[in-house]
Design an enzyme around this catalytic site. Structure first.
Site, PDB file in Angstrom:
ATOM      1  N   CYS A   1       0.856  -1.063   0.204  1.00  0.00           N
ATOM      2  CA  CYS A   1      -0.035  -0.153  -0.131  1.00  0.00           C
ATOM      3  C   CYS A   1       0.707   1.371  -0.023  1.00  0.00           C
ATOM      4  O   CYS A   1       0.354   2.314  -0.711  1.00  0.00           O
ATOM      5  CB  CYS A   1      -1.173   0.023   1.084  1.00  0.00           C
TER       6      CYS A   1
ATOM      7  N   HIS B   1      -2.937   6.534   4.735  1.00  0.00           N
ATOM      8  CA  HIS B   1      -1.455   6.732   4.821  1.00  0.00           C
ATOM      9  C   HIS B   1      -0.989   7.737   4.124  1.00  0.00           C
ATOM     10  O   HIS B   1      -1.367   8.399   2.949  1.00  0.00           O
ATOM     11  CB  HIS B   1      -0.494   5.228   4.124  1.00  0.00           C
TER      12      HIS B   1
HETATM   13  N1  LIG Z   1      -5.007  -3.523   5.254  1.00  0.00           N
HETATM   14  C1  LIG Z   1      -4.667  -2.680   4.485  1.00  0.00           C
HETATM   15  O1  LIG Z   1      -4.500  -1.642   4.267  1.00  0.00           O
HETATM   16  C2  LIG Z   1      -3.873  -3.724   3.372  1.00  0.00           C
HETATM   17  C3  LIG Z   1      -3.181  -3.036   2.107  1.00  0.00           C
HETATM   18  C4  LIG Z   1      -2.489  -3.559   1.175  1.00  0.00           C
HETATM   19  C5  LIG Z   1      -2.509  -5.072   1.223  1.00  0.00           C
HETATM   20  N2  LIG Z   1      -3.182  -5.420   2.426  1.00  0.00           N
HETATM   21  C6  LIG Z   1      -2.834  -7.075   2.543  1.00  0.00           C
HETATM   22  O2  LIG Z   1      -4.319  -7.513   2.108  1.00  0.00           O
HETATM   23  C7  LIG Z   1      -4.488  -8.900   2.762  1.00  0.00           C
HETATM   24  C8  LIG Z   1      -5.547  -8.785   3.926  1.00  0.00           C
HETATM   25  O3  LIG Z   1      -5.481  -7.692   4.579  1.00  0.00           O
HETATM   26  P1  LIG Z   1      -6.775  -7.127   5.517  1.00  0.00           P
HETATM   27  O4  LIG Z   1      -6.029  -5.882   5.880  1.00  0.00           O
HETATM   28  O5  LIG Z   1      -8.059  -7.373   4.903  1.00  0.00           O
HETATM   29  O6  LIG Z   1      -6.535  -8.204   6.878  1.00  0.00           O
HETATM   30  P2  LIG Z   1      -8.027  -8.292   7.832  1.00  0.00           P
HETATM   31  O7  LIG Z   1      -8.774  -7.249   8.098  1.00  0.00           O
HETATM   32  O8  LIG Z   1      -7.305  -9.093   9.015  1.00  0.00           O
HETATM   33  O9  LIG Z   1      -8.760  -9.850   6.904  1.00  0.00           O
HETATM   34  C9  LIG Z   1      -8.154 -10.789   6.793  1.00  0.00           C
HETATM   35  C10 LIG Z   1      -9.236 -11.761   5.923  1.00  0.00           C
HETATM   36  O10 LIG Z   1      -8.391 -13.002   5.740  1.00  0.00           O
HETATM   37  C11 LIG Z   1      -9.210 -14.117   6.037  1.00  0.00           C
HETATM   38  N3  LIG Z   1      -8.435 -15.180   6.572  1.00  0.00           N
HETATM   39  C12 LIG Z   1      -7.538 -15.177   7.732  1.00  0.00           C
HETATM   40  N4  LIG Z   1      -7.029 -16.448   7.871  1.00  0.00           N
HETATM   41  C13 LIG Z   1      -7.701 -17.164   7.025  1.00  0.00           C
HETATM   42  C14 LIG Z   1      -7.792 -18.559   6.873  1.00  0.00           C
HETATM   43  N5  LIG Z   1      -6.921 -19.374   7.188  1.00  0.00           N
HETATM   44  N6  LIG Z   1      -8.484 -19.127   5.616  1.00  0.00           N
HETATM   45  C15 LIG Z   1      -9.177 -18.429   4.842  1.00  0.00           C
HETATM   46  N7  LIG Z   1      -9.362 -16.868   5.260  1.00  0.00           N
HETATM   47  C16 LIG Z   1      -8.673 -16.420   6.330  1.00  0.00           C
HETATM   48  C17 LIG Z   1     -10.090 -13.566   7.313  1.00  0.00           C
HETATM   49  O11 LIG Z   1     -11.255 -14.152   7.418  1.00  0.00           O
HETATM   50  P3  LIG Z   1     -12.048 -14.330   8.738  1.00  0.00           P
HETATM   51  O12 LIG Z   1     -12.720 -13.087   8.935  1.00  0.00           O
HETATM   52  O13 LIG Z   1     -12.780 -15.531   8.643  1.00  0.00           O
HETATM   53  O14 LIG Z   1     -10.755 -14.435   9.920  1.00  0.00           O
HETATM   54  C18 LIG Z   1     -10.067 -12.046   6.497  1.00  0.00           C
HETATM   55  O15 LIG Z   1     -11.348 -12.113   5.769  1.00  0.00           O
HETATM   56  C19 LIG Z   1      -3.134  -9.037   3.634  1.00  0.00           C
HETATM   57  O16 LIG Z   1      -2.216  -9.749   2.789  1.00  0.00           O
HETATM   58  C20 LIG Z   1      -2.206  -7.617   3.628  1.00  0.00           C
HETATM   59  O17 LIG Z   1      -1.052  -7.663   3.776  1.00  0.00           O
HETATM   60  C21 LIG Z   1      -3.772  -4.913   3.301  1.00  0.00           C
END
Ligand SMILES: NC(=O)c1ccc[n+]([C@@H]2O[C@H](COP(=O)([O-])OP(=O)(O)OC[C@H]3O[C@@H](n4cnc5c(N)ncnc54)[C@H](OP(=O)(O)O)[C@@H]3O)[C@@H](O)[C@H]2O)c1
Length: 348
Positions: free
Chosen positions: A129, A253
């Site tokens: 990001c 950010h």
């Molecule tokens: N947040 C940001 O600003 C951002 C920016 C760029 C990239 N990213 C990337 O995007 C990805 C997700 O980030 P996020 O911020 O959305 O995280 P998050 O809010 O913690 O969400 C994680 C997601 O992954 C699912 N998950 C976790 N463990 C799993 C498993 N064992 N099997 C299937 N699904 C699973 C969760 O499902 P449950 O609800 O069922 O646990 C939830 O839907 C990461 O790789 C992160 O590095 C994030």
């Protein structure tokens, strides 16, 4: 019925939820939508285009019949399940760091290197990001030959995931409750702000650590900012250095960016180039207190640039302040734009 069969992996997460909003807003041609998450979310229902869709557990056979799989469930899940999606015939757009530096995987910001999408072998990676937001502010200036970038980021808690929002909210409430108690009881006690997942309290604080420390004293987040821009800009010699900091902001950010260019670049020319570029807007009238702030860009697609000024201590130095919503352009929007570019469905 025309359209594509789409799966969102991590549909219950911070990025996944944003993806669902963006697919609807941009009228992405979804023929069917499969929402995938962990076992914990089994049975949850999420609204999409007036329907209530049930969340399914992510499994290797979840991708039968899927054309496009948007992954945002962490690098481990991407490593474990992306190949199954590709084998089923889907193209994966992956938000995690799992494949970003793989030479066979294009790493794409559509405004900058959409042409790289053509070289995909089933997986296209979405950059980090902070990398995306920084490059959105810098790509209009490429004609001056950017050779060095030094950045310091101010990253919102939602960048850590949905739990980051909850941790800042809880600590802020604990602080406020203590203040109310002190005011009503005449006490002067300090709130104890207990960190759960961040390494230190995040409310009213700054944490100069995002992810783990790796080589040379840099964090993993900082190394992403060092290496990813070289691949996206196809500039293997680009020099980048970074300090990334978590700040008590819910969303968006901000990045303080210093660049050195091969050729002189005036402030007026930089402003004019940014004004003409796609996906980025100039917001630079400091005398009227006009400069981008995180609250201002939250929920918006474009990144904003301000505080453009010369650095007279080096021959061709410029400072910029670039701010973007990392859940949108830094993640979900960029991923959907990649899918649109791939399918030729970019909205007019
Ligand atoms: N947040 C940001 O600003 C951002 C920016 C760029 C990239 N990213 C990337 O995007 C990805 C997700 O980030 P996020 O911020 O959305 O995280 P998050 O809010 O913690 O969400 C994680 C997601 O992954 C699912 N998950 C976790 N463990 C799993 C498993 N064992 N099997 C299937 N699904 C699973 C969760 O499902 P449950 O609800 O069922 O646990 C939830 O839907 C990461 O790789 C992160 O590095 C994030």
């Amino acid at each position: 019925m025309a359209g594509y069969h789409v799966a969102v992996v991590g549909a219950t997460g911070a990025v996944g939820q944003e993806m669902l909003s963006i697919l609807q807003e941009r009228k992405f041609p979804v023929r069917s939508l499969r929402l995938l998450a962990s076992k914990r979310s089994l049975g949850k229902r999420i609204p999409f285009r007036g329907e209530s869709l049930e969340v399914e557990e992510l499994k290797r056979n979840s991708f039968r019949g899927i054309d496009i799989a948007l992954f945002s469930a962490g690098a481990e899940r991407s490593k474990q399940f992306a190949s199954a999606a590709v084998k089923s015939g889907a193209v994966v757009v992956d938000n995690s760091s799992a494949f970003r530096m793989d030479p066979k995987v294009p790493l794409v910001v559509p405004e900058i290197n959409a042409e790289d999408i053509r070289n995909h072998n089933g997986i296209i990676a979405n950059p980090n990001c902070t990398t995306i937001i920084t490059l959105m502010g810098l790509y209009p200036l490429r004609s001056s030959g950017i050779r060095r970038i030094i950045l310091s980021s101010y990253q919102a808690v939602s960048g850590a995931g949905a739990w980051g929002i909850e941790e800042l909210r809880r600590q802020t409430l604990e602080w406020a409750l203590q203040e109310i108690k002190n005011a009503t009881m005449g006490t002067d006690d300090k709130a104890v702000l207990r960190p759960e997942k961040f390494p230190h309290p995040i409310a009213f604080n700054l944490i100069p650590q995002i992810d783990v420390f790796l080589e040379g004293g840099y964090t993993k987040e900082e190394l992403k900012c060092l290496y990813e821009p070289r691949k996206i800009l196809n500039q293997p010699d680009l020099q980048v250095s970074a300090t990334t900091v978590r700040v008590p902001v819910f969303r968006s950010h901000a990045v303080s960016v210093h660049i050195e260019t091969e050729r002189p670049l005036s402030v007026a020319r930089a402003r004019s180039l940014i004004r003409k570029a796609r996906g980025v807007r100039l917001h630079d009238q400091p005398e009227k207190a006009k400069y981008p702030t995180p609250v201002q860009v939250a929920g918006k697609d474009d990144c904003l640039v301000g505080r453009i000024r010369k650095d007279e201590t080096v021959p061709n130095g410029l400072w910029l302040w670039i701010v973007g919503d990392q859940l949108r352009k830094g993640a979900a929007l960029n991923a959907v734009q990649i899918a649109e570019s791939l399918l030729g469905t970019t909205p007019g």
